[in-house]
Design an enzyme around this catalytic site. Sequence first.
Site, PDB file in Angstrom:
ATOM      1  N   GLY A 193       0.841  -1.181   0.000  1.00 28.45           N
ATOM      2  CA  GLY A 193       0.000   0.000   0.000  1.00 28.45           C
ATOM      3  C   GLY A 193       0.880   1.236   0.000  1.00 28.45           C
ATOM      4  N   TYR A 194       0.246   2.400  -0.134  1.00 32.65           N
ATOM      5  CA  TYR A 194       0.977   3.654  -0.248  1.00 32.65           C
ATOM      6  C   TYR A 194       0.563   4.623   0.849  1.00 32.65           C
ATOM      7  CZ  TYR A 194       2.745   1.870  -4.554  1.00 32.65           C
ATOM      8  OH  TYR A 194       3.401   1.090  -5.454  1.00 32.65           O
ATOM      9  N   ILE A 195       1.545   5.055   1.631  1.00 30.70           N
ATOM     10  CA  ILE A 195       1.318   6.097   2.626  1.00 30.70           C
ATOM     11  C   ILE A 195       1.179   7.435   1.910  1.00 30.70           C
ATOM     12  CG2 ILE A 195       2.392   7.353   4.542  1.00 30.70           C
ATOM     13  CD1 ILE A 195       3.578   4.634   5.433  1.00 30.70           C
TER      14      ILE A 195
END
Length: 165
Positions: free
Chosen positions: A28-30
């Site tokens: 996932g992407y912060i």
Amino acid sequence: MATEIERKFLVKGDFSGQVTGSQRIVQGYICSQPGRTVRVRIRGEEGFLTIKGASDEKGLSRYEFEQKIPLADAEELLKLCEPGVIDKVRNLIPAGRHTWEVDVFHGDNEGLILAEIELDSEEEAFEQPEWLGQEVSGDRRYYNSMLTKHPFTEWKPPAPSSTGK
């Protein structure tokens, strides 16, 4: 400063007989802003935090920093990520002096299969297996960070040509 040089292609044929190893990846992407991404990845039983800079004009090179982190930290950081997750199986396929990474996507990106190769320079020659399809290196739609926002299963098929071809 580490620079990643990578070319990305669609896959058009059967590669399964050449696979020497496979591993599930969930990421996932912060942060997935233009010019920078901060990614959390679980690969097998290992966690990683990766920061990537903007791609060059051709979409082949960019700054990359990656650090291994404890699996428990990666699991917690995934909860902080922007909506959308990448779930894929990465297959390793040796070809010449390189190793292709062929990603078979699942979930919202089911049906997408991409092959990537990392190079020492943008001009470096490499073996192109028969299952390799169209190059999509500079096409942002195929960036993992974009696939979390606009998954492959939501893409509309191309409109038919007005000439009937």
